[in-house]
Design a protein around this motif. Structure first.
Motif, short mmCIF file in Angstrom:
data_model
loop_
_atom_site.label_atom_id
_atom_site.label_comp_id
_atom_site.label_asym_id
_atom_site.label_seq_id
_atom_site.Cartn_x
_atom_site.Cartn_y
_atom_site.Cartn_z
N ILE A 1 0.73 -1.14 -0.06
CA ILE A 1 -0.08 -0.06 -0.22
C ILE A 1 0.84 1.19 0.01
O ILE A 1 1.70 1.40 0.93
CB ILE A 1 -0.80 -0.01 1.19
CG1 ILE A 1 -1.73 -1.09 1.19
CG2 ILE A 1 -1.71 1.17 1.20
CD1 ILE A 1 -2.73 -1.39 2.57
N VAL A 2 0.71 2.01 -1.08
CA VAL A 2 1.38 3.47 -1.04
C VAL A 2 0.56 4.50 -0.32
O VAL A 2 -0.54 4.65 -0.61
CB VAL A 2 1.72 3.73 -2.57
CG1 VAL A 2 2.52 5.03 -2.73
CG2 VAL A 2 2.78 2.57 -3.23
N PHE A 3 1.37 5.18 0.43
CA PHE A 3 0.74 6.38 1.27
C PHE A 3 1.51 7.54 0.65
O PHE A 3 2.79 7.79 0.38
CB PHE A 3 0.92 6.09 2.67
CG PHE A 3 0.26 5.09 3.30
CD1 PHE A 3 -1.19 5.49 3.72
CD2 PHE A 3 0.64 3.73 3.48
CE1 PHE A 3 -1.85 4.23 4.40
CE2 PHE A 3 0.09 2.84 3.96
CZ PHE A 3 -1.52 3.16 4.26
N VAL A 4 0.70 8.55 0.48
CA VAL A 4 1.24 9.98 0.05
C VAL A 4 1.05 10.92 1.35
O VAL A 4 -0.03 10.94 2.22
CB VAL A 4 0.38 10.63 -1.07
CG1 VAL A 4 0.62 11.97 -1.30
CG2 VAL A 4 0.54 9.63 -2.15
N GLN A 5 2.18 11.72 1.54
CA GLN A 5 2.05 12.52 2.61
C GLN A 5 1.31 13.92 2.33
O GLN A 5 1.53 14.54 1.33
CB GLN A 5 3.37 13.16 3.08
CG GLN A 5 3.65 13.89 4.22
CD GLN A 5 5.04 14.44 4.63
OE1 GLN A 5 5.80 14.72 3.66
NE2 GLN A 5 5.34 14.47 5.73
N ILE A 6 0.41 14.06 3.24
CA ILE A 6 -0.60 15.24 3.19
C ILE A 6 0.13 16.43 3.97
O ILE A 6 0.27 16.40 5.07
CB ILE A 6 -1.93 14.84 3.51
CG1 ILE A 6 -2.41 13.56 2.74
CG2 ILE A 6 -2.96 15.89 3.34
CD1 ILE A 6 -2.35 13.79 1.23
N PRO A 7 0.07 17.56 3.45
CA PRO A 7 0.79 18.62 4.19
C PRO A 7 0.16 19.20 5.23
O PRO A 7 -1.31 19.26 5.25
CB PRO A 7 1.31 19.50 3.10
CG PRO A 7 0.28 19.59 2.14
CD PRO A 7 0.13 17.89 2.11
N ALA A 8 0.77 19.51 6.49
CA ALA A 8 -0.30 20.45 7.52
C ALA A 8 -0.47 21.63 6.79
O ALA A 8 0.05 22.12 5.86
CB ALA A 8 0.73 20.65 8.76
N GLY A 9 -1.74 22.12 7.39
CA GLY A 9 -2.32 23.50 6.78
C GLY A 9 -3.51 23.69 7.21
O GLY A 9 -4.08 23.01 8.40
N GLU A 10 -4.36 24.36 6.62
CA GLU A 10 -5.64 24.68 6.83
C GLU A 10 -6.57 24.92 5.57
O GLU A 10 -6.08 24.94 4.65
CB GLU A 10 -5.72 25.80 7.66
CG GLU A 10 -5.26 27.27 7.15
CD GLU A 10 -5.52 28.36 8.02
OE1 GLU A 10 -6.57 29.14 7.76
OE2 GLU A 10 -4.53 28.24 8.92
N PHE A 11 -7.99 24.75 5.69
CA PHE A 11 -8.64 24.83 4.62
C PHE A 11 -10.08 25.15 5.22
O PHE A 11 -10.38 25.17 6.31
CB PHE A 11 -8.77 23.66 3.86
CG PHE A 11 -9.69 22.51 4.35
CD1 PHE A 11 -10.83 21.89 3.55
CD2 PHE A 11 -9.40 21.81 5.66
CE1 PHE A 11 -11.36 21.07 4.28
CE2 PHE A 11 -10.25 20.77 6.13
CZ PHE A 11 -11.16 20.47 5.36
N ILE A 12 -11.00 25.57 4.18
CA ILE A 12 -12.51 25.76 4.56
C ILE A 12 -13.17 24.45 4.31
O ILE A 12 -13.16 24.18 3.11
CB ILE A 12 -12.99 27.04 3.91
CG1 ILE A 12 -12.28 28.30 4.09
CG2 ILE A 12 -14.43 27.38 4.03
CD1 ILE A 12 -12.42 28.69 5.60
#
Length: 313
Positions: free
Chosen positions: A72-83
């Motif tokens: 299983i390949v996992f992608v790093q999702i960056p820290a941050g913010e969103f609406i």
């Protein structure tokens, strides 16, 4: 006729004050300045770039991926913010065949969500091959397992409880990571990949990124056979619905925590997100919420995993 090559610009020869910013913005700044012969209004340009510097951190693409022993390949999702939630209500309602405004009620109010730490999300939904490797059984329709590309089809017909058994077994055999389903907020943040619109790409490109009723032939498709989103994730929209970890509460957004909202403490239904190959256009959006009993088996419902490395990759 011999034409002398133009000498490469030497930035040290120019008096350019470059504000602190990431490398990609510094290069962009220098490139525009050189292209315009230094005639661009530097104050104006600097203001634009500084604005981008502060509003784009959550929109930068993920740059790291890891693979576990199950493949299983996992992608790093960056820290941050969103609406989180829907802001473009008129655009969404007009897509509904009956113009039903109730479709967006539980997607409001739109609210700010912050993730102080990055996380890893599987690049695709869990496939039948990965399921078979862990669970040693063939879940879902027999026709899917007889398909010539059966290994690359997402596993479906899994209840929410089934996903928990898969996670329990995977955690027991793999000491490098801790696995779970993503929260509803984590899922939407990753699906949006830095975009706040109805979809994270123009509607004209939907068929390039998602399998839905207009292009799927109303049949399940191999994972990663459509283009990834800006953070390298495939099939966040379309192909199969995906279970999330959260209980469903139609009014949760009104009182959602700012930082890493975990979802309601209890409920009767679990959230599923992303739509499927069987869905019409108005359902294929990152903000659309659906929910079902945790014991539901549905031939268009699968899942993907979130991973926390226990040892730095």
């Amino acid at each position: 006729m011999i034409i002398a090559a133009k000498a490469a610009p030497t930035y040290s020869q120019k008096s350019i004050s470059i504000p602190p910013m990431p490398v990609y913005l510094r290069l962009y700044y220098l490139g525009i300045n050189d292209f315009t012969g230094g005639q661009v209004n530097r104050f104006y340009l600097k203001s634009i770039l500084l604005t981008l510097f502060f509003i784009l951190p959550s929109q930068l693409p993920a740059t790291e991926s890891i693979q576990n022993e199950t493949g299983i390949v996992f992608v790093q999702i960056p820290a941050g913010e969103f609406i989180m939630g829907s802001q473009n209500l008129d655009d969404i309602i007009i897509e509904h065949p009956k113009g039903d405004a109730a479709i967006v009620k539980d997607e409001t109010p739109p609210h700010r969500v912050v993730f102080k730490q990055s996380f890893y999300l599987s690049m695709t939904e869990i496939t039948q091959k990965q399921w078979l490797d862990v669970m040693k059984n063939r879940n879902g329709p027999d026709s899917h397992w007889a398909h010539k590309n059966w290994q690359q089809l997402p596993v479906v017909g899994v209840t929410w409880q089934d996903t928990q058994r898969f996670i329990e077994k995977l955690n027991a055999r793999d000491q490098q990571f801790r696995y779970r389903l993503p929260s509803e907020a984590e899922w939407e943040y990753a699906a949006r990949a830095g975009n706040s619109g109805v979809r994270p790409f123009p509607i004209e490109r939907l068929d390039k990124h998602a399998w839905y009723i207009e292009n799927s032939g109303d049949i399940i498709q191999p994972v990663a056979s459509r283009q990834a989103n800006a953070w390298g994730l495939h099939d966040m929209l379309g192909n199969v619905w995906e279970w999330t970890n959260d209980w469903y509460d139609p009014n949760y957004y009104a009182n959602s925590p700012l930082i890493s909202p975990p979802g309601p403490a209890d409920g009767t239904k679990k959230i599923r997100r992303g739509a499927s190959f069987h869905c019409q256009l108005h359902l294929v959006r990152p903000a659309y919420r659906a929910a079902d009993s945790p014991d539901l088996r549905y031939s268009v419902l699968g899942f993907r995993l979130l991973a926390k490395p226990m040892i730095k990759p």
